[in-house]
Motif scaffolding. Structure first.
Motif, PDB file in Angstrom:
ATOM      1  N   UNK A 174       0.851  -1.174   0.000  1.00 38.08           N
ATOM      2  CA  UNK A 174       0.000   0.000   0.000  1.00 38.08           C
ATOM      3  C   UNK A 174       0.900   1.241   0.000  1.00 38.08           C
ATOM      4  N   UNK A 175       0.375   2.339  -0.486  1.00 42.46           N
ATOM      5  CA  UNK A 175       1.178   3.562  -0.527  1.00 42.46           C
ATOM      6  C   UNK A 175       1.671   3.949   0.864  1.00 42.46           C
ATOM      7  N   UNK A 176       0.891   3.653   1.875  1.00 41.04           N
ATOM      8  CA  UNK A 176       1.285   3.981   3.252  1.00 41.04           C
ATOM      9  C   UNK A 176       2.529   3.208   3.690  1.00 41.04           C
ATOM     10  N   UNK A 177       2.761   2.031   3.114  1.00 38.89           N
ATOM     11  CA  UNK A 177       3.972   1.276   3.434  1.00 38.89           C
ATOM     12  C   UNK A 177       5.219   2.057   3.022  1.00 38.89           C
ATOM     13  N   UNK A 178       5.161   2.703   1.880  1.00 39.19           N
ATOM     14  CA  UNK A 178       6.280   3.501   1.396  1.00 39.19           C
ATOM     15  C   UNK A 178       6.410   4.771   2.224  1.00 39.19           C
ATOM     16  N   UNK A 179       5.273   5.361   2.559  1.00 42.05           N
ATOM     17  CA  UNK A 179       5.280   6.617   3.318  1.00 42.05           C
ATOM     18  C   UNK A 179       5.936   6.452   4.683  1.00 42.05           C
ATOM     19  N   UNK A 180       5.754   5.304   5.315  1.00 42.93           N
ATOM     20  CA  UNK A 180       6.377   5.075   6.613  1.00 42.93           C
ATOM     21  C   UNK A 180       7.890   5.065   6.534  1.00 42.93           C
ATOM     22  N   UNK A 181       8.420   4.441   5.478  1.00 41.11           N
ATOM     23  CA  UNK A 181       9.870   4.412   5.288  1.00 41.11           C
ATOM     24  C   UNK A 181      10.409   5.800   5.011  1.00 41.11           C
ATOM     25  N   UNK A 182       9.669   6.596   4.236  1.00 37.84           N
ATOM     26  CA  UNK A 182      10.098   7.960   3.947  1.00 37.84           C
ATOM     27  C   UNK A 182      10.110   8.800   5.221  1.00 37.84           C
ATOM     28  N   UNK A 183       9.084   8.658   6.041  1.00 44.25           N
ATOM     29  CA  UNK A 183       9.051   9.397   7.307  1.00 44.25           C
ATOM     30  C   UNK A 183      10.271   9.078   8.155  1.00 44.25           C
ATOM     31  N   UNK A 184      10.650   7.819   8.223  1.00 45.22           N
ATOM     32  CA  UNK A 184      11.859   7.433   8.954  1.00 45.22           C
ATOM     33  C   UNK A 184      13.079   8.172   8.417  1.00 45.22           C
ATOM     34  N   UNK A 185      13.246   8.192   7.099  1.00 49.69           N
ATOM     35  CA  UNK A 185      14.423   8.817   6.509  1.00 49.69           C
ATOM     36  C   UNK A 185      14.422  10.330   6.681  1.00 49.69           C
ATOM     37  N   UNK A 186      13.248  10.918   6.919  1.00 52.56           N
ATOM     38  CA  UNK A 186      13.154  12.368   7.142  1.00 52.56           C
ATOM     39  C   UNK A 186      13.298  12.755   8.607  1.00 52.56           C
ATOM     40  N   UNK A 187      13.347  11.790   9.488  1.00 54.44           N
ATOM     41  CA  UNK A 187      13.316  12.053  10.921  1.00 54.44           C
ATOM     42  C   UNK A 187      14.711  12.044  11.535  1.00 54.44           C
ATOM     43  N   UNK A 188      14.778  12.471  12.802  1.00 52.27           N
ATOM     44  CA  UNK A 188      16.046  12.415  13.537  1.00 52.27           C
ATOM     45  C   UNK A 188      16.517  10.981  13.733  1.00 52.27           C
ATOM     46  N   UNK A 189      15.605  10.021  13.632  1.00 53.28           N
ATOM     47  CA  UNK A 189      15.992   8.612  13.772  1.00 53.28           C
ATOM     48  C   UNK A 189      16.973   8.194  12.686  1.00 53.28           C
ATOM     49  N   UNK A 190      16.998   8.935  11.571  1.00 52.53           N
ATOM     50  CA  UNK A 190      17.875   8.597  10.454  1.00 52.53           C
ATOM     51  C   UNK A 190      19.014   9.600  10.281  1.00 52.53           C
ATOM     52  N   UNK A 191      19.372  10.297  11.338  1.00 51.73           N
ATOM     53  CA  UNK A 191      20.408  11.331  11.220  1.00 51.73           C
ATOM     54  C   UNK A 191      21.763  10.776  10.781  1.00 51.73           C
ATOM     55  N   UNK A 192      22.024   9.503  11.036  1.00 60.18           N
ATOM     56  CA  UNK A 192      23.312   8.917  10.642  1.00 60.18           C
ATOM     57  C   UNK A 192      23.148   7.960   9.457  1.00 60.18           C
ATOM     58  N   UNK A 193      22.078   8.135   8.715  1.00 61.46           N
ATOM     59  CA  UNK A 193      21.818   7.309   7.542  1.00 61.46           C
ATOM     60  C   UNK A 193      22.071   8.160   6.303  1.00 61.46           C
ATOM     61  N   UNK A 194      23.053   7.766   5.503  1.00 63.66           N
ATOM     62  CA  UNK A 194      23.433   8.546   4.328  1.00 63.66           C
ATOM     63  C   UNK A 194      23.653   7.615   3.129  1.00 63.66           C
ATOM     64  N   UNK A 195      23.078   7.974   1.991  1.00 61.98           N
ATOM     65  CA  UNK A 195      23.387   7.302   0.739  1.00 61.98           C
ATOM     66  C   UNK A 195      22.812   5.919   0.567  1.00 61.98           C
TER      67      UNK A 195
END
Length: 262
Positions: free
Chosen positions: A229-250
């Motif tokens: 579902x589109x919401x499945x993708x949206x959840x992953x994007x939210x993670x990458x936009x959040x402080x939880x992903x501050x050390x995630x690059x590339x």
């Protein structure tokens, strides 16, 4: 986390986008609409971009404003380079905190019949626009020392596909471009990553899902046993936009129900 803070409040702050301005391209429907909802729900104001974005009332505007966030509609045809340039210049002056390069297209034809015009059209929309918007908006992020950019790649960033050579070329290039930007901008505090959606139940896959034999063959390959579902993708994007992903690059993060693991 301090002793005075609760786990719930810590988790909320980790994923909060309060006070952020997010640009979502292709925001009018499908995955883009779901991403817009997730970011607005987390507190971000939204600039929604689409080639057919209404100036007035729209589903996406009502949804964002219903969540108590500001919504700004912008219209651009990504196959027209002049419009992409104008859009990029406009957005570069808005202090964008989050950029979601989700707008895209596909043209289907066997390689022997795939025209130069179709190939160029898909690359302009899927790749060149992503590069131009990221470059122009990202400059401001680099100057401020913070920002989140998420591109939309594909399973065909990893595989060849059938009857979609332009799409495969563009999405393979988006994956490489994501890494190239990350290599230069991570040191400045700007996170550039991508999601690679699997088979998602949207308008783009309507014909595939209507073909009972093809649809079943796809489902048989997906360990999760269902279309995304589109919401499945949206959840992953939210993670990458959040402080939880501050050390995630590339990274190019597959959200595919296990397709690539099969």
């Amino acid at each position: 986390m301090t002793a005075a803070s609760s786990p719930a409040r810590y988790a909320e702050s980790l994923f909060s986008l309060e006070g952020k301005l997010a640009v979502v391209t292709g925001a009018n429907q499908g995955i883009g609409l779901a991403i817009t909802q997730s970011l607005a729900s987390a507190g971000a104001d939204i600039v929604g971009v689409s080639f057919d974005m209404p100036d007035g009332d729209s589903t996406v505007r009502s949804m964002v404003e219903g969540l108590g966030r500001k919504f700004t509609p912008l219209k651009a045809d990504f196959s027209v380079r002049e419009q992409v340039t104008e859009l990029a210049e406009d957005l570069a002056g808005r202090g964008v905190d989050i950029l979601i390069n989700n707008g895209g297209t596909i043209r289907r034809a066997p390689i022997a019949n795939h025209t130069d015009e179709d190939f160029d059209y898909v690359l302009d929309v899927n790749l060149r626009a992503t590069f131009s918007l990221t470059r122009e908006i990202g400059r401001g992020m680099v100057a401020r020392g913070a920002g989140k950019i998420v591109n939309t790649a594909s399973l065909l960033s990893f595989q060849g596909g059938v009857n979609v050579p332009g799409y495969t070329a563009s999405k393979s290039a988006v994956a490489g471009l994501t890494r190239a930007f990350a290599n230069e901008w991570a040191v400045a505090g700007v996170n550039v990553n991508a999601v690679a959606p699997g088979y998602v139940a949207t308008a783009n896959t309507k014909d595939l899902r209507a073909d009972a034999e093809r649809s079943q063959a796809i489902l048989d390959r997906i360990p999760a046993g269902r279309w995304a579902q589109a919401s499945d993708i949206a959840g992953a994007v939210l993670f990458l936009c959040s402080h939880a992903a501050d050390y995630v690059h590339g990274i190019v993060l597959p959200v595919d129900g296990g397709w690539l693991a099969r």
